[in-house]
Design a protein around this motif. Structure first.
Motif, PDB file in Angstrom:
ATOM      1  N   VAL A  55       0.672  -1.267  -0.010  1.00  0.00           N
ATOM      2  CA  VAL A  55       0.125   0.053  -0.212  1.00  0.00           C
ATOM      3  C   VAL A  55       0.671   1.293  -0.026  1.00  0.00           C
ATOM      4  O   VAL A  55       0.599   2.453  -0.580  1.00  0.00           O
ATOM      5  N   PHE A  80      -8.911  -4.631  -1.146  1.00  0.00           N
ATOM      6  CA  PHE A  80      -8.567  -5.144  -0.071  1.00  0.00           C
ATOM      7  C   PHE A  80      -8.966  -4.117   0.904  1.00  0.00           C
ATOM      8  O   PHE A  80      -8.719  -2.928   0.763  1.00  0.00           O
ATOM      9  N   GLY A  81      -8.949  -4.289   2.430  1.00  0.00           N
ATOM     10  CA  GLY A  81      -9.195  -3.063   3.351  1.00  0.00           C
ATOM     11  C   GLY A  81      -8.137  -2.175   3.463  1.00  0.00           C
ATOM     12  O   GLY A  81      -8.240  -1.118   3.465  1.00  0.00           O
ATOM     13  N   ASP A  82      -6.840  -2.639   3.083  1.00  0.00           N
ATOM     14  CA  ASP A  82      -5.740  -1.833   3.309  1.00  0.00           C
ATOM     15  C   ASP A  82      -5.763  -0.615   2.732  1.00  0.00           C
ATOM     16  O   ASP A  82      -5.250   0.566   2.948  1.00  0.00           O
ATOM     17  N   MET A  83      -6.209  -0.559   1.307  1.00  0.00           N
ATOM     18  CA  MET A  83      -6.107   0.491   0.244  1.00  0.00           C
ATOM     19  C   MET A  83      -7.216   1.368   0.637  1.00  0.00           C
ATOM     20  O   MET A  83      -7.247   2.604   0.319  1.00  0.00           O
ATOM     21  N   LYS A  85      -7.760   3.499   3.124  1.00  0.00           N
ATOM     22  CA  LYS A  85      -7.672   4.759   4.111  1.00  0.00           C
ATOM     23  C   LYS A  85      -6.431   5.599   3.212  1.00  0.00           C
ATOM     24  O   LYS A  85      -6.222   6.988   3.274  1.00  0.00           O
ATOM     25  N   ILE A 105     -15.246  -3.909   0.049  1.00  0.00           N
ATOM     26  CA  ILE A 105     -13.990  -4.500   0.625  1.00  0.00           C
ATOM     27  C   ILE A 105     -14.291  -6.030   0.385  1.00  0.00           C
ATOM     28  O   ILE A 105     -15.151  -6.664   0.732  1.00  0.00           O
ATOM     29  N   TYR A 107     -12.221  -9.834   0.783  1.00  0.00           N
ATOM     30  CA  TYR A 107     -11.220 -10.572   1.612  1.00  0.00           C
ATOM     31  C   TYR A 107     -10.456 -11.659   0.698  1.00  0.00           C
ATOM     32  O   TYR A 107      -9.332 -11.858   0.846  1.00  0.00           O
ATOM     33  N   VAL A 129      -3.544  -5.035  -6.148  1.00  0.00           N
ATOM     34  CA  VAL A 129      -2.428  -4.649  -5.652  1.00  0.00           C
ATOM     35  C   VAL A 129      -1.356  -5.660  -4.838  1.00  0.00           C
ATOM     36  O   VAL A 129      -2.068  -6.463  -4.168  1.00  0.00           O
TER      37      VAL A 129
END
Lengths: 351, 325
Positions: A55, A80-83, A85, A105, A107, A129
């Motif tokens: 990220v 994915f969740g990381d992206m 924010k 989001i 998984y 990513v």
């Protein structure tokens, strides 16, 4: 065989020259904190975090494209969740979603296939990513897309390969003495790839697992090589990492992807350090080629220096004062795998 | 039969829903009077709290939204040194929900309430447009049995007890959401037995908290800040099941930050630690209790790791999202 107590004792009392060891895997960074490794070793041994967070090295222009898709009609961005924010040049996906953008989001990339089959009226854009580790899963996803004749699911890729980045770091003389090779990536690539690098750059390349004991053993091995002035690749993660790696994963990756010169946020373009969908699969690409990578680096942000291992997050003037997880200035603070975020959450106690 | 907008009209269907689902399940004299408000007899000093529940999926291993809605509010009262007496329940129901689903939820609430020895004495339903979701608000009144139990009352030398394994509710919910097959069950439970046993055996509880969203790390950080002290915990003593540990390793989650629905921490004087631990372990849902740390001078939360290193534990920032790789 050395006992753990002896290794701990030696590392705590090491008083040789100052040594900088770089880890390039977010899970290693995290484990170093979770186990309090820094409090267990001599201050002469510095552990620094390299460009191991996908990220953090994703360019803002890429996020901008995702945001653009998110607010487009009948379009849904899958990520994915990381992206969520990380900010592009203006907005993050979280902000785009709050403004009414369609972002979901996931998984598992394979659930994207299911969504595309169930809702044929929406165009799905998958934010692909990651590093070598994630790419085989994207290749599997491509197989499913082809098998099911799916036309409404495309990939926006920003996939990096870690090895060229390590060579880049060695060649730009960043004064890194040794590398803790990424555990997960090595499972895929195998450990033999580091042999030539250790020889060429005269540095220890040690492959390690993720338990605290594994990391201590790797640091001990590095110190041992430096003391003897002999540098080579050593695989201490033999339970999972083989010489050649996962050939099946490599084969399926090669089927769909090919190398490109890739842009790393904060670093710039590194030759042949990325992967893109092969030309024959271009109809499944959502326009991943980015022409303008111009970054407006926020004033004072030292993410570039952090990613290159020149400084520790704590040395950045914005760290903890202006830049916090709730108000992240640079990408390294945003991601759960980013060096600054991990440092912030896990500040260690120095005796 | 599915709920449609007519069930929210206040007319015949609303009345049917109330009688055939809620009154049937929550059956008690106060509620059945169907007044505009419940009239209650309580001791002078009460604890009073409210919480809303929006769990997806609504049913999961070890519980459901109804059980969580009762246990969450009950546990909030208990950790204030209060014995829960009465609850209210407000339902916001999206059209499209099967009436059987509402009945299952109400039945589960009724069972949890019985176990916690509370009565649901007032309620409300609203039906809104949507896609079949159910949201529940509960509020609760408990009679204070021990005054002064407070997040700001940890004292130097106190030891900290944790009533059982960490992370099970969070792991269970995430497993459902991600379609991962395992046998991890939510720990959702009313903690009445633990609190009652501690109080009735004269354990001088200084501070109690249920360990819910934000996990143990967040709760301890709040206790340290409110009580102006430092907390030291020991990684080796933290009870975590092998399954949850494996689940966390794969997804990059930290059990310290994961939500629980049936765990509490208690700070008690050092000389009562052994007795308090034995009492907890004898209580329902307390069999895996451990002494996990102590109160020290200073500030913040520190963990002594299994390797004997030390690490600072901060509160949770943002959501604990699974990582990419």
């Amino acid at each position: 065989m050395k006992t753990l107590e002896l290794v701990k004792d030696e590392l705590k009392n090491y008083n040789g020259r100052k040594i900088k060891i770089m880890e390039v895997c977010g899970t290693h960074t995290s484990s170093i904190f979770k186990n309090g490794i820094r409090s267990l070793i001599s201050p002469q041994i510095q552990l620094i975090s390299g460009p191991g967070c996908p990220v953090c090295v994703t360019p803002p222009a890429y996020i901008d494209k995702l945001v653009e898709y998110a607010v487009r009609e009948k379009t849904c961005v899958l990520t994915f969740g990381d992206m969520m924010k990380v900010k592009g040049s203006r907005y993050s996906l979280t902000q785009a979603k709050a403004e009414g953008g369609n972002v979901k989001i996931l998984y598992s990339p394979l659930s994207a296939v299911k969504m595309a089959l169930e809702d044929k009226n929406t165009e799905f854009i998958f934010a692909a990513v990651g590093f070598e580790t994630t790419t085989p899963i994207y290749a599997l996803m491509m197989e499913e897309i082809l098998k099911n004749g799916i036309k409404n699911l495309k990939l926006l890729t920003s996939i990096k390969i870690i090895l060229p980045a390590l060579s880049y770091l060695c060649e730009t003389k960043e004064n890194i003495d040794a590398f803790l090779c990424p555990g997960h990536v090595s499972v895929v690539t195998g450990c033999s790839v580091y042999k030539g690098m250790a020889e060429k750059y005269h540095k220890p390349f040690v492959v390690a697992g993720f338990e605290g004991e594994h990391i201590l053993a790797a640091v001990d091995e590095i110190i041992h090589q430096i003391k003897k002035n002999r540098y080579y690749m050593k695989n201490l993660y033999t339970s999972s990492v083989t010489e050649e790696g996962n050939r099946k994963a490599a084969a399926i990756t090669d089927k769909f992807f090919e190398g490109i010169d890739e842009y790393w946020r904060g670093i710039g373009i590194i030759r042949n350090s990325g992967l893109k969908l092969k030309d024959v699969y271009q109809e499944y690409d959502a326009g991943s080629r980015i022409l303008d990578y111009t970054e407006n680096v926020p004033k004072g942000c030292k993410c570039k220096e952090v990613i290159l291992g020149r400084i520790n997050p704590g040395d950045c003037p914005l760290f903890k004062t202006v830049c916090t997880p709730l108000n992240a200035v640079g990408p390294c603070m945003v991601s759960a795998e980013g060096a600054c975020g991990i440092w912030y959450k896990n500040r260690e106690v120095r005796p | 039969m599915k709920i449609d907008m007519a069930y929210g009209s206040g007319g015949r269907q609303t009345s049917d829903l109330i009688h055939e689902v809620f009154l049937k399940n929550f059956d008690n004299k106060i509620l059945c009077k169907m007044e505009d408000a419940a009239v209650l007899q309580v001791n002078p000093k009460i604890a009073y709290t409210t919480d809303s529940f929006v769990v997806t999926p609504m049913f999961f291993k070890g519980g459901d939204i109804g059980k969580v809605a009762v246990c969450g509010t009950v546990n909030d009262l208990l950790v204030m040194g209060a014995m829960p007496k009465y609850l209210t329940a407000g339902f916001i129901i999206e059209e499209g929900v099967e009436i059987d689903t509402i009945d299952r939820i109400a039945k589960s609430m009724s069972l949890a309430a019985k176990e916690a020895k509370v009565r649901i004495v007032a309620g409300d339903t609203k039906v809104i447009e949507g896609k079949g979701g159910v949201y529940i608000n509960t509020s609760g009144i408990g009679e204070i049995r021990r005054a002064g139990v407070s997040i700001s009352n940890c004292r130097l030398g106190d030891v900290i007890l944790l009533s059982g394994n960490l992370g099970e509710h969070h792991a269970s919910i995430m497993s459902h959401r991600m379609g991962i097959e395992n046998s991890i069950q939510s720990d959702c439970a009313p903690l009445r037995s633990i609190v009652k046993n501690l109080m009735e055996n004269n354990i001088k509880i200084h501070c109690m908290r249920d360990v819910t969203r934000g996990g143990l790390a967040t709760v301890l950080s709040e206790a340290a800040a409110s009580s102006s002290c430092a907390i030291e915990i020991y990684e080796k003593s933290l009870p975590i099941s092998d399954q949850v540990r494996g689940f966390c390793d794969i997804l990059g989650l930290d059990p310290l930050y994961m939500a629980n629905e049936g765990k509490l921490i208690a700070a008690v004087p050092k000389d009562q630690a052994g007795k308090a631990l034995a009492l907890m372990r004898r209580s329902k849902y307390g069999e895996n209790a451990q002494v996990i740390g102590k109160i020290k001078e200073g500030s913040g939360v520190t963990m002594i790791t299994s390797l004997n290193g030390s690490r600072i534990i901060d509160i949770l920032y943002g959501e604990g999202l699974p990582r990419i790789c």
